[in-house]
Design an enzyme around this catalytic site. Structure first.
Site, PDB file in Angstrom:
ATOM      1  N   HIS A  31      66.235  30.582  47.340  1.00 27.85           N
ATOM      2  CA  HIS A  31      65.068  31.432  47.049  1.00 27.85           C
ATOM      3  C   HIS A  31      64.492  31.196  45.646  1.00 27.85           C
ATOM      4  CE1 HIS A  31      62.594  34.947  46.338  1.00 27.85           C
ATOM      5  NE2 HIS A  31      63.461  35.412  45.472  1.00 27.85           N
ATOM      6  N   HIS A  57      64.945  34.348  37.909  1.00 25.82           N
ATOM      7  CA  HIS A  57      64.280  35.658  37.979  1.00 25.82           C
ATOM      8  C   HIS A  57      65.131  36.760  38.599  1.00 25.82           C
ATOM      9  CE1 HIS A  57      63.130  34.544  42.164  1.00 25.82           C
ATOM     10  NE2 HIS A  57      63.052  35.846  42.360  1.00 25.82           N
ATOM     11  N   ASP A  58      66.109  36.414  39.439  1.00 24.86           N
ATOM     12  CA  ASP A  58      66.944  37.451  40.061  1.00 24.86           C
ATOM     13  C   ASP A  58      68.333  37.553  39.422  1.00 24.86           C
ATOM     14  OD1 ASP A  58      65.224  38.590  41.968  1.00 24.86           O
ATOM     15  OD2 ASP A  58      65.582  36.956  43.392  1.00 24.86           O
ATOM     16  N   GLU A  61      69.000  41.124  37.742  1.00 31.16           N
ATOM     17  CA  GLU A  61      68.973  42.201  38.742  1.00 31.16           C
ATOM     18  C   GLU A  61      70.115  42.102  39.749  1.00 31.16           C
ATOM     19  OE1 GLU A  61      65.072  43.307  40.199  1.00 31.16           O
ATOM     20  OE2 GLU A  61      65.881  43.546  42.208  1.00 31.16           O
ATOM     21  N   ASP A  62      70.446  40.900  40.176  1.00 27.67           N
ATOM     22  CA  ASP A  62      71.362  40.749  41.316  1.00 27.67           C
ATOM     23  C   ASP A  62      72.720  40.143  40.988  1.00 27.67           C
ATOM     24  OD1 ASP A  62      69.513  41.853  43.008  1.00 27.67           O
ATOM     25  OD2 ASP A  62      68.682  39.938  43.647  1.00 27.67           O
TER      26      ASP A  62
HETATM   27 ZN    ZN Z   1      63.334  36.981  44.092  1.00 30.18          ZN
END
Ligand code: ZN
Length: 175
Positions: A31, A57-58, A61-62
């Site tokens: 992704h 980008h993630d 957050e993840d």
């Molecule tokens: Zn994403």
């Protein structure tokens, strides 16, 4: 170029335990790579920091990645763009989704481009390779919400805008 490879390896390591929710449970790293590639190929973006932020980008957050870690490895500009693309996970999901709509127009130009490419990737996946357990209603609701976020992100890059509008139209026609 070496920084982009560094970011790809860094993100792959951070996301190595994660899978997408589609039927094949695609490795998560596909992704962010798709998001970065979309910015370069469709958006014509060659700003290395933006492409690196897209790859990462993630991560905050993840995964357990911290802002400081990104500053150390990739510099403050990259870390700031990633932070702008990061939801506050201490909030309820409904509140996080509401804030994405409210905050989209306030983002930097760089973060808007990354976020548009991120939404484009997620919407395209829902059309062609959806999460296993999503029914049609859930897909429709995601599209309706995403369109409201995207409204606040438009105006930075004509090609990215045109492409995401096509994906939204495609979703409306097929869902
Ligand atoms: Zn994403």
């Amino acid at each position: 170029m070496n920084r982009i490879l560094h970011a790809t390896g860094f993100a792959a390591e951070k996301h190595k335990q994660q899978r997408r929710k589609n039927a094949d449970a695609t490795p998560y790293i596909n992704h962010p790579i798709e998001v970065a590639e979309h910015l370069a190929r469709i958006g014509g973006i060659c700003d290395e920091d933006v492409l690196i932020a897209a790859l990462l980008h993630d991560t905050i957050e993840d995964t357990h990645t911290t802002y400081e870690e990104l500053v150390d490895h990739f510099g403050k500009r990259v870390a700031d763009i990633v932070l702008e693309c990061t939801d506050d996970k201490s909030l309820e999901k409904a509140e996080r989704k509401r804030l994405q709509i409210v905050n989209a127009p306030k983002k930097s130009s760089e973060a808007k481009c990354v976020k548009i490419a991120d939404k484009t990737s997620n919407l395209s996946s829902i059309i062609s390779d959806p999460p296993r357990d999503w029914d049609i209603q859930r897909k429709k609701e995601y599209f309706e919400w995403a369109e409201r976020v995207i409204d606040g992100l438009l105006g930075e890059n004509d090609a990215l805008d045109a492409y995401v509008k096509e994906v939204l139209a495609c979703g409306k026609a097929s869902l």
